[in-house]
Design a protein around this motif. Structure first.
Motif, PDB file in Angstrom:
ATOM      1  N   GLN A  14     -91.105 -14.465  58.673  1.00  0.00           N
ATOM      2  CA  GLN A  14     -91.436 -13.421  59.575  1.00  0.00           C
ATOM      3  C   GLN A  14     -91.946 -13.765  60.799  1.00  0.00           C
ATOM      4  O   GLN A  14     -93.033 -14.701  60.635  1.00  0.00           O
ATOM      5  CB  GLN A  14     -92.099 -12.362  58.862  1.00  0.00           C
ATOM      6  CG  GLN A  14     -91.405 -11.888  57.603  1.00  0.00           C
ATOM      7  CD  GLN A  14     -92.506 -10.873  56.482  1.00  0.00           C
ATOM      8  OE1 GLN A  14     -93.500 -10.537  57.375  1.00  0.00           O
ATOM      9  NE2 GLN A  14     -92.004 -10.334  55.820  1.00  0.00           N
ATOM     10  N   SER A  15     -91.811 -13.157  61.798  1.00  0.00           N
ATOM     11  CA  SER A  15     -92.375 -13.407  63.032  1.00  0.00           C
ATOM     12  C   SER A  15     -93.934 -12.841  62.983  1.00  0.00           C
ATOM     13  O   SER A  15     -94.046 -12.032  62.175  1.00  0.00           O
ATOM     14  CB  SER A  15     -91.704 -12.743  64.398  1.00  0.00           C
ATOM     15  OG  SER A  15     -91.700 -11.444  64.184  1.00  0.00           O
ATOM     16  N   PRO A  16     -94.756 -13.249  63.678  1.00  0.00           N
ATOM     17  CA  PRO A  16     -96.117 -12.414  63.979  1.00  0.00           C
ATOM     18  C   PRO A  16     -96.121 -11.339  64.222  1.00  0.00           C
ATOM     19  O   PRO A  16     -96.952 -10.412  63.554  1.00  0.00           O
ATOM     20  CB  PRO A  16     -96.754 -13.374  64.929  1.00  0.00           C
ATOM     21  CG  PRO A  16     -96.076 -14.709  64.914  1.00  0.00           C
ATOM     22  CD  PRO A  16     -94.727 -14.422  64.679  1.00  0.00           C
ATOM     23  N   LEU A  17     -95.094 -10.641  64.858  1.00  0.00           N
ATOM     24  CA  LEU A  17     -95.044  -9.297  65.310  1.00  0.00           C
ATOM     25  C   LEU A  17     -94.449  -8.476  64.132  1.00  0.00           C
ATOM     26  O   LEU A  17     -95.217  -7.336  63.807  1.00  0.00           O
ATOM     27  CB  LEU A  17     -94.278  -9.212  66.555  1.00  0.00           C
ATOM     28  CG  LEU A  17     -93.775  -7.568  67.176  1.00  0.00           C
ATOM     29  CD1 LEU A  17     -95.262  -7.160  67.469  1.00  0.00           C
ATOM     30  CD2 LEU A  17     -92.879  -7.707  68.105  1.00  0.00           C
ATOM     31  N   SER A  18     -93.473  -9.045  63.441  1.00  0.00           N
ATOM     32  CA  SER A  18     -93.054  -8.307  62.294  1.00  0.00           C
ATOM     33  C   SER A  18     -94.402  -8.121  61.104  1.00  0.00           C
ATOM     34  O   SER A  18     -94.277  -6.996  60.559  1.00  0.00           O
ATOM     35  CB  SER A  18     -91.874  -9.081  61.523  1.00  0.00           C
ATOM     36  OG  SER A  18     -90.721  -9.286  62.579  1.00  0.00           O
ATOM     37  N   ARG A  19     -95.008  -9.326  60.894  1.00  0.00           N
ATOM     38  CA  ARG A  19     -95.986  -9.221  60.064  1.00  0.00           C
ATOM     39  C   ARG A  19     -97.032  -8.161  60.417  1.00  0.00           C
ATOM     40  O   ARG A  19     -97.622  -7.515  59.514  1.00  0.00           O
ATOM     41  CB  ARG A  19     -96.642 -10.583  59.952  1.00  0.00           C
ATOM     42  CG  ARG A  19     -95.820 -11.477  58.985  1.00  0.00           C
ATOM     43  CD  ARG A  19     -96.763 -12.746  58.565  1.00  0.00           C
ATOM     44  NE  ARG A  19     -96.950 -13.479  59.844  1.00  0.00           N
ATOM     45  CZ  ARG A  19     -96.499 -14.767  60.054  1.00  0.00           C
ATOM     46  NH1 ARG A  19     -95.323 -14.880  59.748  1.00  0.00           N
ATOM     47  NH2 ARG A  19     -97.026 -15.345  61.223  1.00  0.00           N
ATOM     48  N   LEU A  20     -97.276  -8.182  61.747  1.00  0.00           N
ATOM     49  CA  LEU A  20     -98.293  -7.249  62.315  1.00  0.00           C
ATOM     50  C   LEU A  20     -97.947  -5.851  61.974  1.00  0.00           C
ATOM     51  O   LEU A  20     -98.627  -4.852  61.471  1.00  0.00           O
ATOM     52  CB  LEU A  20     -98.502  -7.366  63.567  1.00  0.00           C
ATOM     53  CG  LEU A  20     -99.613  -6.242  64.407  1.00  0.00           C
ATOM     54  CD1 LEU A  20    -100.969  -6.306  63.891  1.00  0.00           C
ATOM     55  CD2 LEU A  20     -99.683  -6.768  65.926  1.00  0.00           C
ATOM     56  N   ARG A  21     -96.540  -5.379  62.370  1.00  0.00           N
ATOM     57  CA  ARG A  21     -96.034  -4.404  61.954  1.00  0.00           C
ATOM     58  C   ARG A  21     -96.008  -3.639  60.848  1.00  0.00           C
ATOM     59  O   ARG A  21     -96.257  -2.722  60.396  1.00  0.00           O
ATOM     60  CB  ARG A  21     -94.629  -4.047  62.815  1.00  0.00           C
ATOM     61  CG  ARG A  21     -94.364  -4.054  64.048  1.00  0.00           C
ATOM     62  CD  ARG A  21     -92.992  -4.242  64.326  1.00  0.00           C
ATOM     63  NE  ARG A  21     -92.794  -4.057  65.978  1.00  0.00           N
ATOM     64  CZ  ARG A  21     -91.495  -4.324  66.440  1.00  0.00           C
ATOM     65  NH1 ARG A  21     -90.563  -4.909  65.872  1.00  0.00           N
ATOM     66  NH2 ARG A  21     -91.519  -4.280  67.923  1.00  0.00           N
ATOM     67  N   ARG A  22     -95.675  -4.813  59.810  1.00  0.00           N
ATOM     68  CA  ARG A  22     -95.792  -4.303  58.427  1.00  0.00           C
ATOM     69  C   ARG A  22     -97.033  -3.988  57.799  1.00  0.00           C
ATOM     70  O   ARG A  22     -97.545  -3.264  57.102  1.00  0.00           O
ATOM     71  CB  ARG A  22     -95.248  -5.816  57.279  1.00  0.00           C
ATOM     72  CG  ARG A  22     -95.258  -5.448  55.963  1.00  0.00           C
ATOM     73  CD  ARG A  22     -94.317  -6.681  55.348  1.00  0.00           C
ATOM     74  NE  ARG A  22     -94.357  -6.386  53.995  1.00  0.00           N
ATOM     75  CZ  ARG A  22     -95.220  -6.943  52.972  1.00  0.00           C
ATOM     76  NH1 ARG A  22     -96.230  -7.710  53.646  1.00  0.00           N
ATOM     77  NH2 ARG A  22     -95.037  -6.695  51.706  1.00  0.00           N
TER      78      ARG A  22
END
Length: 896
Positions: free
Chosen positions: A50-58
């Motif tokens: 996962q990208s950092p942005l994806s992890r943040l959104r999650r």
């Protein structure tokens, strides 16, 4: 083996592995739609990296959900506010429909001056007239849908009035009174009558079961929709009110009111200029509630053609579906003809000279006016095929056409001649018999005054069948799912009213297995998560991890579990409850919080051994099954799937439950399913790899070889996990292959040991002779094409696959484990020892002609299992039934 060849893919759009929660046309789980709008569109499945942005959104989504659940839990700990009424229409998309009519009836009645009224609105401005009208009335407040104030109202209001569904976290509290008015007599098929209706209407059914009162406009709606389409007969605990629709009262307008409504339409942009109004009110036709704008362009073209053909003396106004309205309002072409969402539909109907519609239930309301109706159905054939209607076109009370100009000319003629269409009076009498302008008063009498004498209020039908509730498990393609589905197929549905419980999922494998549930079976789904604060659940999970799972040790959590039962089942009533899976402490605990009825749990294996099973060096079920074991003592029956297993589990689990609670119900094969599927061509099997670019199935090389049938083919079907001991099977087959180089082995299944087994095959130099096929929805065609079935398990329950192999009439070689000798009634299995050499010897015995084909007297076997199941459900002890039925002999009990 060759890599494979392409054939046209057998997959379709319904096979996509998505987990969307959006409801389809007509499912109208609009609370899910509104929720999705608030949290944003569904994200694509996240990749392993996962990208950092994806992890943040999650993480943001997780925090948002946690906050939502905590504030809901906070308000649920507060006492109910007596006299508070919460109203909701279409998840707050307006102050509309029956809830608005009831609200106005209550607020105008001096007897109810002490009530406080709360309207849930999706956003400011969706009901501007109502908000302005009651801005200075201290009794009326407005809350934003899913805000903290909304959850306070949902959790603490004494009365709840909704025309659709509350969100998935809603659970009616003791003392609350819930009136669900629904939003129309259905022309479109509803509930379980819809294709895919069980999943699509999951939250609707949950809400209906929770309601104390269900409002029906007529007997057809009460019977065909509530009791039949949503399967409320026998299990619904509330009352059905069949006194008409309060909203239809609002169609009776005085001359002054007609002038006011026309003026309101003029202020919204409609250029009436003294013309009579023809209302065009189509239902929603788009492909996804996430893209309601799909409808708009077609609507614009249709309205233009209707206006051209109806003539200049009439004006066609458009009333859109709730989901489409905000998009329609944004289009300049529609602003001058669009009926504002804030103007009640039935008030609008009161000023219309005629109605043009398609499948919308609005025409049932309009029947009360006696004015003409025309049905414009441009996609009738497609709609009937994909959704279905309860009435054919020729039965409807007005002209039916697929052409807009023809529809408009038919309306013009009806308005000019003033002669009612054929069947109109008959439909009026059938569907609007109680619409006398006083429905609102009668409904208020019933719900708010508790006066039922002389009114049409009744419980749902009850035909006296025993009501069974069964949790089916995770619905993965495995033996437990197969056993459960086969049991459902064999039950005597004239004797039992059967409900199954599953987790809500749209994953491909889940939907595929769910589709195999017999149509007689009611399907309920657990949606969302348990109510209660996150800290409270953290303490619960820590205590459970420490082994504190018995009710006596967890009284502090009893309210949480009781609330979860009500959230999932509402007030539904059952006579017998079973956990057919038996592996999950969560689901077992939930079943134990049913109202006091007999409860059973299935034991599909030698459970003590299963608890210590290792996969990749880890005992994954050590703690979870340990928690299940501690619950055994609270079940009335612990049901093993073979007599030998019953003996083993009784002796090995004696510390958890009394010996007399252990019983046997053997597994059943689905003879019809196996017999039908074993004839499917191997090239068409669902499970072949798919080319991502062409979406064509890539038929593996082993399919061509098996169809050509060069050599001798052994087959084994089962999950690639330690208890199946495929490693021994491969070693034993290697010994056979040394003597018979033309022998081949197919291992059908998927699981955690795939990579290890593949490495073993390669290391042994057997890559050309042994194939791991992967999982297939239909393994029977593969089995039927092979020569001999082989099972290498260390232990099993009653392997369903052995019964299925017998139906396929395959010779069977199996290692010896506790339940193998009673896996088939006639013991038609060549049983060998638990060693490589013994298993190889069994396969060589087949090659030498020493292992005959197996067979199964299915009728006798069904009768025996029917007697076993009936004894469990009816609470009969083994002693009361007399001696066990000898294997293979007939039983006097013909059906389950």
């Amino acid at each position: 083996m060759e890599p494979g060849r392409r054939v046209p893919s057998v997959r379709n759009d319904a096979d996509s592995d998505t987990d969307s929660t959006a409801a389809p046309p007509g499912g109208l789980d609009v609370s899910l739609i509104a929720a999705q709008r608030l949290i944003g569109p569904e994200q694509p499945q996240e990749s392993a990296v996962q990208s950092p942005l994806s992890r943040l959104r999650r993480q943001v989504r997780k925090v948002r959900r946690a906050v939502q659940y905590d504030r809901h839990a906070f308000w649920r700990r507060h006492p109910l506010r007596q006299g508070a009424v919460l109203y909701e229409s279409f998840s707050g998309n307006g102050a509309l429909c029956n809830p608005e009519a009831i609200f106005r009836g209550l607020i105008a009645d001096p007897e109810f001056a002490g009530l406080t009224h709360i309207w849930a609105l999706a956003e400011r401005g969706v009901a501007p007239e109502l908000e302005a009208e009651f801005a200075d009335d201290p009794r009326v407040t407005f809350v934003r849908y899913r805000s903290s104030a909304y959850y306070r109202a949902l959790a603490t209001s004494q009365y709840l009035v909704n025309n659709a569904t509350f969100p998935v976290e809603f659970s009616k509290r003791p003392g609350q009174i819930y009136l669900n008015t629904w939003h129309g007599t259905p022309l479109k098929q509803m509930g379980f009558d819809m294709p895919g209706g069980a999943l699509d209407s999951a939250n609707t059914l949950r809400n209906l079961l929770a309601a104390d009162f269900l409002l029906a406009a007529n007997d057809f709606m009460a019977e065909r929709m509530y009791e039949d389409a949503y399967r409320l007969d026998n299990v619904y605990a509330g009352r059905i009110i069949t006194e008409g629709y309060p909203r239809i009262d609002r169609q009776r307008l005085t001359e002054a009111e007609v002038v006011d409504v026309r003026a309101a339409l003029g202020r919204s942009g409609a250029a009436l200029n003294g013309r009579t109004i023809v209302l065009y009110a189509p239902t929603w036709h788009g492909e996804s509630f996430n893209r309601p704008e799909d409808d708009i362009d077609r609507l614009i073209d249709d309205v233009r053609e209707l206006q051209r053909a109806v003539g200049p003396e009439h004006i066609v106004l458009l009333k859109t579906h709730q989901v489409v309205h905000s998009f329609a309002a944004s289009r300049p072409e529609l602003r001058s003809i669009l009926v504002p969402n804030s103007l009640p539909t039935n008030v609008t109907l009161g000023v219309c000279a005629g109605l043009i519609t398609d499948y919308s239930s609005i025409f049932f309301d309009y029947l009360a006016t006696g004015r003409p109706i025309v049905f414009f159905t441009p996609d009738a054939a497609e709609y009937a095929e994909t959704r279905g209607t309860y009435f054919a076109a020729e039965e409807l009370p007005g002209p039916v056409t697929e052409d807009a100009a023809t529809a408009a000319r038919a309306m013009r003629e009806l308005l000019a001649n003033r002669h009612p269409a054929p069947r109109y009076a008959e439909w009026q009498q059938r569907f609007a018999p109680r619409e006398d302008g006083s429905v609102t008063k009668r409904v208020i009498d019933i719900v708010f005054r508790s006066k039922t004498a002389g009114y049409d209020v009744r419980p749902a039908r009850n035909d006296g069948r025993k009501r069974l509730l069964m949790y089916l498990g995770g619905m993965r393609s495995n033996g437990i799912t197969t056993a459960g589905l086969n049991l459902l197929a064999e039950l005597d549905h004239a004797r039992y009213d059967v409900t199954v419980l599953m987790a809500y999922s749209r994953r491909r494998w889940h939907v595929a297995n769910q589709a195999l549930i017999p149509h007689e079976v009611r399907q309920l789904f657990r949606m969302g998560g348990m109510n209660g604060g996150k800290l409270e659940h953290l303490r619960r999970k820590v205590d459970e991890r420490r082994g504190r799972v018995l009710h006596a040790e967890s009284r502090r959590y009893k309210a949480l579990w009781d609330d979860e039962w009500r959230r999932v089942f509402g007030g539904a009533r059952f006579d017998w409850v079973a956990d057919l899976s038996g592996y999950s402490p969560f689901w077992a605990t939930l079943m134990l919080h049913s109202p006091s009825v007999p409860r059973a749990i299935w034991l599909h294996n030698e459970m003590a051994a299963d608890r210590h099973r290792e996969v990749n060096g880890r005992k994954h079920m050590l703690h979870s099954l340990g928690r299940v074991f501690k619950l055994y003592g609270e079940f009335d029956r612990l049901v093993s799937v073979s007599p030998r297993l019953t003996e083993l589990n009784r002796s090995e689990l004696v510390e958890y439950a009394p010996a007399d609670r252990f019983a046997t119900v053997r597994n059943l094969p689905n003879l019809e399913r196996v017999s039908t599927r074993l004839r499917q061509p191997l090239t068409e099997l669902d499970g072949h790899p798919v080319d991502p670019e062409t979406e064509q199935a890539l038929v593996p090389g082993w399919v061509d070889e098996l169809e050509a049938h060069h050599g001798t083919w052994f087959v084994s079907v089962g999950r690639l996990s330690p208890e199946k001991n495929h490693e021994r099977l491969i070693r034993a087959f290697g010994l056979v292959h040394e003597r018979h180089p033309d022998a081949r082995l197919l291992i059908v299944g998927a699981g955690p040991l795939k990579d290890r087994l593949k490495a073993q095959i390669d290391a042994a130099g057997l890559a050309d002779a042994v194939t791991l096929t992967g999982a297939y929805q239909n393994p029977f065609a593969i089995m039927a094409a092979a020569d001999c079935f082989v099972l290498s398990s260390v232990y099993e329950g009653q392997p369903m696959v052995l019964l299925e192999a017998a139906v396929c009439r395959l010779p069977i070689v199996s290692t010896a484990f506790a339940s193998v000798h009673d896996a088939l009634p006639d013991r038609a299995i060549h049983v060998v020892g638990q060693s490589d050499a013994a298993l190889a010897g069994g396969m060589l015995a087949f090659l030498n002609g020493e292992v005959p084909r197996s067979s199964l007297d299915i009728d006798a076997y069904r009768a025996e299992v029917a007697a076993e199941f009936s004894a469990i459900v009816d609470g009969e002890s083994a002693d009361a039934r007399g001696p066990a039925t000898p294997p293979g002999s007939a039983s006097p009990q013909p059906a389950l």
